[in-house]
Design an enzyme around this catalytic site. Structure first.
Site, PDB file in Angstrom:
ATOM      1  N   LYS A 171     -88.605 -18.253  10.629  1.00 62.05           N
ATOM      2  CA  LYS A 171     -88.241 -18.184  11.986  1.00 62.05           C
ATOM      3  C   LYS A 171     -87.464 -19.261  12.505  1.00 62.05           C
ATOM      4  CE  LYS A 171     -91.004 -18.813  16.219  1.00 62.05           C
ATOM      5  NZ  LYS A 171     -92.217 -19.141  16.629  1.00 62.05           N
ATOM      6  N   GLU A 229     -97.063 -23.610  28.125  1.00 60.91           N
ATOM      7  CA  GLU A 229     -97.759 -23.931  27.018  1.00 60.91           C
ATOM      8  C   GLU A 229     -98.248 -25.432  27.111  1.00 60.91           C
ATOM      9  OE1 GLU A 229     -96.940 -23.305  22.285  1.00 60.91           O
ATOM     10  OE2 GLU A 229     -95.342 -22.508  23.849  1.00 60.91           O
TER      11      GLU A 229
END
Length: 370
Positions: free
Chosen positions: A118, A173
């Site tokens: 990723k 977040e």
């Protein structure tokens, strides 16, 4: 005059006045040096002082932390939830960033060949025209429009003679909250667009929970965090299945991680040195992801995907990831967004995701018309 630093959590607003900069050499190990220097300076600081500020994505960029007095007030409540709107409802959207689409396509090819699992690939949009109001006005609009977001405004050091740089944003977040030996993290990875129709909106959330690509992206993040934290914790609770969380125009996969730190517990600033950057903003494995980011991104991130937060003399504190944000300086306003790229990613879909993230900032901006 507004304080140089503001962080609004969903429940309260913290403001820090001018203070004494914490200065260490930039480069590898900067975060560890900052944690040690801050602990020393906080030991002799008056009551009510904390180290507050912003930490960059890359340690080659100097951090912007100060020892300052902090005030805390309740965050004003909104009577209704934030409306779900299409991206860039208040003004014309930026053009399609074809260079970003192409970069994602090339990166996907590299990932399928095994370069990494990723990589988070960022892009930016530069906006012209004089803004109506100040950076504080923009932060106020962000607090009103996104009541559950972590809204921040941080004045950053500027070269002599240049306009003050300000980092602004409304992040969904939380990296971490540390209270004594207690630790809370709320990593997000994997996203889907929201919809004004409640039935279709819930369908998007269900599809996100079932998406193999998004579940894998989220799993890579939570596994990496658990791996780094496990040696420091006597207990670490990482749910096996994510939940969904709303963040403006997007749904996100979300996991609430709770832990209990072993004695002596590292400070919240020391913990940032261990965890930052997470797989939510960099990738897996980290070293390979960093190299690919340097190859494919067109401009330095500076404080985008860095951290904004505070730590007190006891080591308690809170740090959020600098997402859905913009940099205001003498050149104008630069908006940032990024997406997690996996071998299964589709370039156009990743571009659309970044457009929705850019709308968080873009839709609260007002411009003076000639």
């Amino acid at each position: 005059m507004a304080e140089p630093w503001l962080l609004a959590t969903p429940r309260r607003v913290l403001r820090a006045g001018p203070g004494t900069p914490v200065v260490v050499q930039a480069g590898a190990g900067q975060l560890g040096r900052l944690a040690r220097a801050a602990a020393q300076e906080l030991a002799g600081a008056p009551d009510g002082h904390v180290v507050a500020g912003a930490i960059p994505y890359d340690e080659q960029t100097p951090a912007a932390l100060t020892i300052a007095a902090v005030t805390i007030t309740p965050r004003p409540k909104r009577p209704q939830a934030c409306p779900i709107v299409p991206p860039f409802s208040g003004a014309a959207p930026p053009d399609v960033d074809q260079a970003y689409v192409t970069a994602v396509a090339h990166l996907v090819h590299r990932l399928r060949a095994g370069a990494a699992e990723k990589v988070v690939l960022a892009r930016h949009v530069d906006l012209g025209g004089p803004l109506v109001g100040t950076a504080s006005d923009v932060a106020d609009r962000l607090m009103e429009r996104y009541p559950s977001a972590y809204v921040f405004r941080v004045e950053l050091p500027s070269p002599a003679g240049e306009r003050q740089r300000v980092l602004l944003g409304a992040s969904p977040e939380l990296l971490l909250t540390r209270r004594g030996e207690g630790l809370i993290l709320n990593p997000l990875a994997g996203s889907a667009p929201r919809h004004p129709d409640p039935v279709r909106d819930r369908a998007h959330a269900r599809a996100l929970l079932l998406s193999p690509k998004d579940r894998r992206e989220h799993q890579l993040l939570t596994e990496e965090l658990a791996k780094r934290l496990a040696p420091l914790c006597s207990r670490l609770d990482v749910p096996t299945r994510p939940a969904v969380k709303t963040a403006g125009p997007l749904w996100h996969l979300s996991t609430l991680i709770r832990g209990r730190l072993r004695h002596p517990a590292p400070s919240s600033l020391e913990l940032t040195a261990l965890l930052h950057p997470t797989a939510a903003v960099c990738g897996v494995p980290q070293a390979a992801a960093r190299e690919l980011i340097a190859e494919f991104e067109r401009a330095p991130r500076e404080f985008y995907t860095g951290l904004v937060g505070w730590t007190d003399r006891h080591g308690d504190g809170q740090w959020v990831i600098a997402l859905r944000c913009a940099m205001l300086d003498h050149r104008g306003l630069r908006l940032y967004a990024g997406a997690g790229i996996l071998p299964a990613s589709r370039p156009q879909a990743e571009h659309a995701e970044t457009a929705r993230k850019l709308s968080t900032m873009h839709d609260v901006l007002s411009y003076a018309h000639p």
